[in-house]
Design a protein around this motif. Structure first.
Motif, PDB file in Angstrom:
ATOM      1  N   ASN A 244       0.821  -1.226   0.000  1.00 55.58           N
ATOM      2  CA  ASN A 244       0.000   0.000   0.000  1.00 55.58           C
ATOM      3  C   ASN A 244       0.853   1.273   0.000  1.00 55.58           C
ATOM      4  O   ASN A 244       0.319   2.374   0.153  1.00 55.58           O
ATOM      5  N   SER A 284      -2.845  -6.369   0.733  1.00 54.30           N
ATOM      6  CA  SER A 284      -3.291  -4.982   0.874  1.00 54.30           C
ATOM      7  C   SER A 284      -4.376  -4.870   1.932  1.00 54.30           C
ATOM      8  O   SER A 284      -4.332  -3.983   2.799  1.00 54.30           O
ATOM      9  N   GLY A 288      -3.938  -2.944   5.518  1.00 52.08           N
ATOM     10  CA  GLY A 288      -4.880  -1.866   5.812  1.00 52.08           C
ATOM     11  C   GLY A 288      -5.633  -2.109   7.102  1.00 52.08           C
ATOM     12  O   GLY A 288      -5.836  -1.195   7.908  1.00 52.08           O
ATOM     13  N   VAL A 295      -6.844   2.505   2.476  1.00 45.96           N
ATOM     14  CA  VAL A 295      -6.289   2.569   1.125  1.00 45.96           C
ATOM     15  C   VAL A 295      -7.151   3.524   0.309  1.00 45.96           C
ATOM     16  O   VAL A 295      -8.365   3.319   0.203  1.00 45.96           O
ATOM     17  N   HIS A 299      -6.080   4.425  -5.275  1.00 48.44           N
ATOM     18  CA  HIS A 299      -4.717   3.923  -5.148  1.00 48.44           C
ATOM     19  C   HIS A 299      -4.461   2.894  -6.247  1.00 48.44           C
ATOM     20  O   HIS A 299      -5.242   1.958  -6.421  1.00 48.44           O
TER      21      HIS A 299
END
Length: 524
Positions: A244, A284, A288, A295, A299
């Motif tokens: 991320n 991810s 997060g 996020v 992104h």
């Protein structure tokens, strides 16, 4: 002629190593603390993904970090496990103590080499810094022995005087460094500058061929990924990055963007990683969740909106063939289902977009149902920015395919004056006919109930009432659950709307319909 030693770590010509530093530099993001057991879970996933190396932490910084690095070193197999250490003997020994049970340990030692950091932070001369760097690498080499590896970073390399940068790198290699990492610590370099720095290191450090060359780029000017990709073009063997793109200040180069950039444009870069991209979305989401750092929707690669298409032209194109407007298949990063067919529903979305989303969610709508779904979706789109998947489910399940009762709430208005109660105006549909009525009550729902009683001749008792926000955001849809009864018949009915009172009245009408249905069934 001097024979050049080959690096201890061998990297195939067409491949780039990925060192993930989410657990060290990533955790330095403001409010991005990760608990030790969460670090282990992330490290195990990163290893399963196929990242080459994991920088697990900074062991001397805290007892918690030491324990996390030690736990990861002892349990994670496959990846190199690195621990950070300043160019200080105590740091290095502490790092090695945490790393010693790893099958492939790496002591990563560093020291500031830019004029500003040497003068104001370290308060050392270049000669003193050069000596500290040499001694740190030798100390790390002594700890790691033949089992472990040593990585050296001249911190703030991109603001370091070129001649001194080359000198300190050469000294580190002579002292035994296996990996030389060039950090753009403050995200200062432009892409052209970074290219020249890598080129100059290659040309002016005599023994650079004996070590793996790595880069570590920060995103202060939004150039971390661009600089990292340029370094790959310049032949570096390792890129440091984070899931991320989290990290100190504006963050680091994002792992997902680096990996997918090399995968999608292998024709251009001619390089690949060994990362199994199907784990990217899971990594991810996990990072997060554990860091609490959201996020951004846009992104690259993993943002919620990167496979969404809003405009009519784009929506039409992607429905026909996703390659019209997408360069990645969402399933390649582990996104479940055909998310590339998700069309954000807004005020300008056409009927095809709404119908396509309904099909993606598993609803096979008749033409009449599709038209009603579209009309109700547009009503909500006029009240909020976007109709989400959850919104659409509520529309179809509650309003389009909900209980097929006798009465349908067509419209509802309520007004109140302080000290004078509330007035509600209700319009109901019944067997093709429309009825209108107004009434006063103690509140908008009570007033609506009295108005409905005037039209239907029936009044039900509300026993309990519950409100939930079933979609996110300040313009969320609220769902009201109504527990009602009449002459011994008890029912539970729901209503949903962005307007809480309207949702309550919908639930009231649905409850009335259910009670009538049960009573009619008993009579038969």
């Amino acid at each position: 002629m001097k024979k050049t030693k080959k690096p201890r770590i061998r990297v195939p010509k067409q491949r780039v190593r990925i060192l993930d530093t989410t657990l060290r530099d990533g955790e330095q993001a403001a409010h991005g603390t990760i608990l030790p057991h969460e670090k282990l879970e992330i490290a195990l996933l990163l290893s399963r993904m196929g990242v080459d190396a994991i920088e697990a932490g900074f062991p001397v910084s805290s007892q918690g970090d030491y324990e996390a690095v030690s736990m990861i070193a002892g349990e994670v197999r496959g990846a190199y496990i690195a621990g950070l250490a300043r160019a200080v003997e105590a740091d290095i020994e502490r790092a090695w103590d945490a790393l010693k049970y790893s099958e492939k340990p790496v002591i990563h030692t560093f020291i500031g080499t830019s004029p500003v950091q040497m003068a104001t932070q370290l308060k050392k001369s270049p000669k003193e810094v050069l000596k500290m760097a040499e001694e740190a690498v030798r100390c790390a080499k002594g700890c790691a022995g033949s089992k472990g590896y040593v990585q050296f970073s001249p911190m703030d390399a991109t603001r370091t005087e070129p001649a001194f940068l080359h000198e300190v790198i050469q000294a580190a290699i002579e002292a035994g460094a296996d990996i030389i990492n060039i950090p753009d610590t403050v995200g200062y370099a432009t892409t052209d500058e970074f290219e020249n720095i890598i080129k100059d290191v290659r040309e002016n450090v005599p023994d650079i061929g004996q070590a793996i060359l790595s880069v570590h780029c920060h995103d202060d000017l939004d150039l971390a990924v661009a600089n990292s990709m340029k370094a790959v073009q310049m032949g570096v063997e390792q890129v440091e990055c984070t899931v991320n793109g989290i990290g100190e200040r504006a963050g680091n180069a994002a792992l997902e963007t680096i990996v997918m950039g090399l995968k999608v444009r292998e024709d251009w870069y001619g390089k690949r990683t060994k990362v199994k991209t199907r784990y990217i979305a899971k990594a991810s989401d996990m990072v997060g969740k554990y860091t609490g750092l959201p996020v951004p929707q846009n992104h690259p690669v993993v943002g919620e909106g990167v496979f969404d298409h809003s405009s009519g032209i784009h929506s039409d194109g992607v429905l026909k063939d996703r390659e019209n407007f997408e360069i990645m298949d969402p399933t390649h990063i582990g996104r479940e289902g055909d998310v590339s067919k998700r069309i954000p529903i807004g005020a300008r979305t056409g009927r095809k977009g709404v119908a396509a989303n309904a099909r993606r969610l598993g609803y096979d709508l008749s033409p009449e149902e599709a038209e009603k779904t579209y009309e109700l979706a547009m009503n909500i789109a006029d009240m909020k920015k976007e109709v989400t998947d959850d919104d659409l489910r509520v529309i179809i399940e509650d309003d389009v395919r909900g209980y097929a009762g006798t009465y349908e709430l067509i419209s509802f208005q309520a007004s109140s004056t302080q000290g004078e109660g509330c007035t509600a105006k209700v319009v109901l549909g019944y067997d093709g006919a429309v009825s209108k009525e107004a009434a006063c009550g103690d509140g908008p729902v009570d007033a609506a109930g009295i108005a409905i009683e005037k039209m239907t001749g029936r009044r039900i008792r509300v026993d309990d009432f519950k409100l939930d926000a079933i979609t996110g955001g300040k313009d969320a849809i609220g769902e009201v659950t109504l527990y009602a009864s009449d002459n011994g018949h008890k029912v539970v009915a729901k209503g949903a709307s962005t307007n809480i009172v309207e949702a309550s009245v919908k639930a009231y009408v649905n409850a009335l319909n259910k009670i009538m249905f049960y009573q009619q069934t008993q009579e038969k």
